[in-house]
Design a protein around this motif. Structure first.
Motif, PDB file in Angstrom:
ATOM      1  N   ARG A  36       0.917  -1.158   0.036  1.00 10.88           N
ATOM      2  CA  ARG A  36      -0.119   0.068   0.157  1.00 10.88           C
ATOM      3  C   ARG A  36       0.926   1.205   0.063  1.00 10.88           C
ATOM      4  NH1 ARG A  36      -2.894   2.676   5.099  1.00 10.88           N
ATOM      5  NH2 ARG A  36      -4.243   4.003   3.950  1.00 10.88           N
ATOM      6  N   LEU A  37       0.746   2.158  -1.013  1.00  7.34           N
ATOM      7  CA  LEU A  37       1.572   3.419  -1.064  1.00  7.34           C
ATOM      8  C   LEU A  37       0.593   4.575  -0.748  1.00  7.34           C
ATOM      9  CD1 LEU A  37       4.047   5.080  -1.972  1.00  7.34           C
ATOM     10  CD2 LEU A  37       3.097   5.078  -4.397  1.00  7.34           C
ATOM     11  N   VAL A  38       1.238   5.076   0.499  1.00  6.97           N
ATOM     12  CA  VAL A  38       0.375   6.233   0.984  1.00  6.97           C
ATOM     13  C   VAL A  38       1.360   7.616   0.801  1.00  6.97           C
ATOM     14  CG1 VAL A  38      -0.340   7.402   3.231  1.00  6.97           C
ATOM     15  CG2 VAL A  38      -0.594   4.676   3.113  1.00  6.97           C
ATOM     16  N   ILE A  39       0.637   8.385   0.050  1.00  7.49           N
ATOM     17  CA  ILE A  39       1.478   9.588  -0.134  1.00  7.49           C
ATOM     18  C   ILE A  39       0.949  10.648   0.327  1.00  7.49           C
ATOM     19  CG2 ILE A  39       2.074  11.224  -2.186  1.00  7.49           C
ATOM     20  CD1 ILE A  39       1.814   8.952  -4.494  1.00  7.49           C
ATOM     21  N   SER A  40       1.719  11.586   1.211  1.00  4.33           N
ATOM     22  CA  SER A  40       1.131  12.722   1.733  1.00  4.33           C
ATOM     23  C   SER A  40       2.005  13.955   1.045  1.00  4.33           C
ATOM     24  CB  SER A  40       1.723  12.673   3.201  1.00  4.33           C
ATOM     25  OG  SER A  40       1.019  14.023   3.947  1.00  4.33           O
ATOM     26  N   ASP A  41       1.104  14.704   0.420  1.00  2.23           N
ATOM     27  CA  ASP A  41       1.443  15.857  -0.216  1.00  2.23           C
ATOM     28  C   ASP A  41       1.505  17.180   0.633  1.00  2.23           C
ATOM     29  OD1 ASP A  41       2.223  17.432  -3.038  1.00  2.23           O
ATOM     30  OD2 ASP A  41       0.587  18.513  -2.146  1.00  2.23           O
ATOM     31  N   ASN A  42       2.499  17.612   1.065  1.00  2.00           N
ATOM     32  CA  ASN A  42       2.564  19.098   2.144  1.00  2.00           C
ATOM     33  C   ASN A  42       2.478  20.166   1.578  1.00  2.00           C
ATOM     34  OD1 ASN A  42       3.054  19.432   4.650  1.00  2.00           O
ATOM     35  ND2 ASN A  42       4.993  19.325   5.012  1.00  2.00           N
ATOM     36  N   CYS A  43       1.424  20.422   0.729  1.00  2.00           N
ATOM     37  CA  CYS A  43       1.172  21.856   0.142  1.00  2.00           C
ATOM     38  C   CYS A  43       2.116  22.043  -0.943  1.00  2.00           C
ATOM     39  CB  CYS A  43       1.273  22.935   1.320  1.00  2.00           C
ATOM     40  SG  CYS A  43       0.151  22.759   2.432  1.00  2.00           S
ATOM     41  N   SER A  44       2.373  20.937  -1.848  1.00  2.00           N
ATOM     42  CA  SER A  44       3.028  21.428  -3.117  1.00  2.00           C
ATOM     43  C   SER A  44       2.544  22.662  -3.755  1.00  2.00           C
ATOM     44  CB  SER A  44       3.327  20.270  -3.993  1.00  2.00           C
ATOM     45  OG  SER A  44       3.879  19.283  -3.339  1.00  2.00           O
ATOM     46  N   THR A  45       3.507  23.512  -4.601  1.00  2.00           N
ATOM     47  CA  THR A  45       3.155  24.487  -5.389  1.00  2.00           C
ATOM     48  C   THR A  45       3.512  24.373  -6.860  1.00  2.00           C
ATOM     49  OG1 THR A  45       5.337  25.617  -4.878  1.00  2.00           O
ATOM     50  CG2 THR A  45       3.543  26.174  -3.487  1.00  2.00           C
ATOM     51  N   ASP A  46       4.175  22.974  -7.004  1.00  2.00           N
ATOM     52  CA  ASP A  46       4.352  22.548  -8.562  1.00  2.00           C
ATOM     53  C   ASP A  46       3.440  21.420  -9.012  1.00  2.00           C
ATOM     54  OD1 ASP A  46       4.914  20.218  -6.980  1.00  2.00           O
ATOM     55  OD2 ASP A  46       7.099  20.059  -7.945  1.00  2.00           O
ATOM     56  N   GLU A  47       3.622  20.552 -10.000  1.00  2.00           N
ATOM     57  CA  GLU A  47       2.552  19.743 -10.569  1.00  2.00           C
ATOM     58  C   GLU A  47       2.598  18.529  -9.561  1.00  2.00           C
ATOM     59  OE1 GLU A  47       5.823  20.396 -11.465  1.00  2.00           O
ATOM     60  OE2 GLU A  47       6.323  19.260 -13.156  1.00  2.00           O
ATOM     61  N   THR A  48       2.942  18.195  -8.606  1.00  2.00           N
ATOM     62  CA  THR A  48       3.276  16.957  -7.508  1.00  2.00           C
ATOM     63  C   THR A  48       1.972  16.463  -7.288  1.00  2.00           C
ATOM     64  OG1 THR A  48       5.248  17.846  -6.445  1.00  2.00           O
ATOM     65  CG2 THR A  48       3.888  16.023  -5.403  1.00  2.00           C
ATOM     66  N   ARG A  49       0.892  17.216  -6.843  1.00  2.00           N
ATOM     67  CA  ARG A  49      -0.558  16.631  -6.657  1.00  2.00           C
ATOM     68  C   ARG A  49      -1.081  16.107  -7.734  1.00  2.00           C
ATOM     69  NH1 ARG A  49      -3.495  19.965  -1.861  1.00  2.00           N
ATOM     70  NH2 ARG A  49      -1.907  20.119  -0.324  1.00  2.00           N
ATOM     71  N   GLU A  50      -0.720  16.767  -8.729  1.00  2.00           N
ATOM     72  CA  GLU A  50      -1.825  16.480 -10.223  1.00  2.00           C
ATOM     73  C   GLU A  50      -1.071  15.127 -10.599  1.00  2.00           C
ATOM     74  OE1 GLU A  50      -0.550  19.565  -9.631  1.00  2.00           O
ATOM     75  OE2 GLU A  50      -2.594  20.342  -9.479  1.00  2.00           O
TER      76      GLU A  50
END
Length: 301
Positions: A36-50
């Motif tokens: 299980r891969l759990v990713i936590s995006d810490n308020c990225s300002t680039d394309e990471t979330r997408e």
């Protein structure tokens, strides 16, 4: 039908850019599929979330948490760990690459050694310029807890053991909420060594990006407003270790902790006072030579 996952991979990230695609692809290509891969995006300002949303939509093993506020580096690492419900866990950085058998080999190693709480392979460190060397922070730590902690705190190296495969509950006990200080990863590893032994596989199964020394000093200046703690950044870490380690362990380890404080102060002096660079570089060369000698002995054993 796939079995219940055995391993949670926690990926804390902020502004991972295009590098995160390569990292995620290498994790999803592991020979051990029950993950299980759990990713936590810490308020990225680039394309990471997408990018991460794309993976979560097409692979049911991927879960994305989009943090509404910045948790900090330490907070984000702890967050992904606390999401784990599986027996085993590992942290993953967005700029690292894993060989397909990394999880399987380390999982088998842990299962074969009930007294161990962590297993990692050897790790290759690669700079942006392509320079490559072996990490000096994955060596096995076995024996009684006093000896494990003494050896670790005397010379932890690059602490690449932080990215091994762990027994989840032991790792959760090793990561208190109130340790958000410079060197928190050393604290977690020290507390985890109270839980059990750390193992090392002889093969290189993980490649990590190697940052320059100035990278950490610049981070320190950016996040630490107090001048004392810039010159002595491991002082808060030292106090936490003194308070949390058993008395006999602290007594055996405190010289190593003092040594780490002195080394970090010298590295900051090199950064702030460039004229000191030749002296500090000379001392660092002696340390690297000693580490390479020790590594060669272990590989040839």
């Amino acid at each position: 039908m796939m079995d219940e996952p055995q391993v949670t991979i926690g990926m804390p990230v902020r502004n991972g850019g295009q590098q995160i695609r390569t990292a995620i692809d290498s994790l999803l290509a592991q020979t051990h599929r029950n993950i299980r891969l759990v990713i936590s995006d810490n308020c990225s300002t680039d394309e990471t979330r997408e990018i991460c949303r794309e993976y979560a939509e097409r692979d049911s093993r991927v879960t994305l948490h989009e943090q509404p506020v910045n948790l900090g580096i330490c907070g984000n690492f702890r967050f992904v760990l606390m999401q784990a419900k599986t027996p085993y866990f590992l942290w993953a950085c967005h700029d690292d690459i894993w060989s397909p058998e990394f999880i399987q080999r380390n999982l088998e190693n842990l299962m074969a050694h009930p007294s161990a709480v962590c297993s990692t392979s050897r790790v290759a460190m690669v700079s942006l310029e392509g320079d490559r060397h072996l990490s000096n922070g994955t060596f096995a730590l076995q024996g009684d807890k006093v000896e494990r902690l003494r050896r670790f705190l005397w010379d932890p190296g690059e602490v690449s053991r932080f990215y091994g495969v762990f027994r989840t509950e032991a790792l959760k006990r090793s990561f208190p909420e109130d340790i958000d200080v410079f060197g928190y990863d050393w604290i977690v590893m020290a507390l985890n060594l109270l839980e059990g032994e750390h193992l090392e596989l002889p093969e290189v199964l993980l490649t990590r990006e190697d940052h320059t020394v100035d990278h950490y000093q610049k981070t320190l200046v950016r996040w630490e407003p107090r001048r004392l703690y810039r010159w002595m950044p491991h002082l808060p870490m030292s106090r936490i270790l003194r308070d949390r380690l058993p008395a006999e362990v602290w007594k055996a380890s405190r010289r190593g902790v003092l040594r780490r404080n002195a080394i970090q102060t010298l590295m900051y002096a090199k950064y702030r006072i460039p004229v000191m660079a030749p002296l500090v570089n000379g001392l660092a060369s002696l340390e690297r030579a000693r580490s390479r000698t020790r590594s060669n002995i272990r590989v040839g054993a």
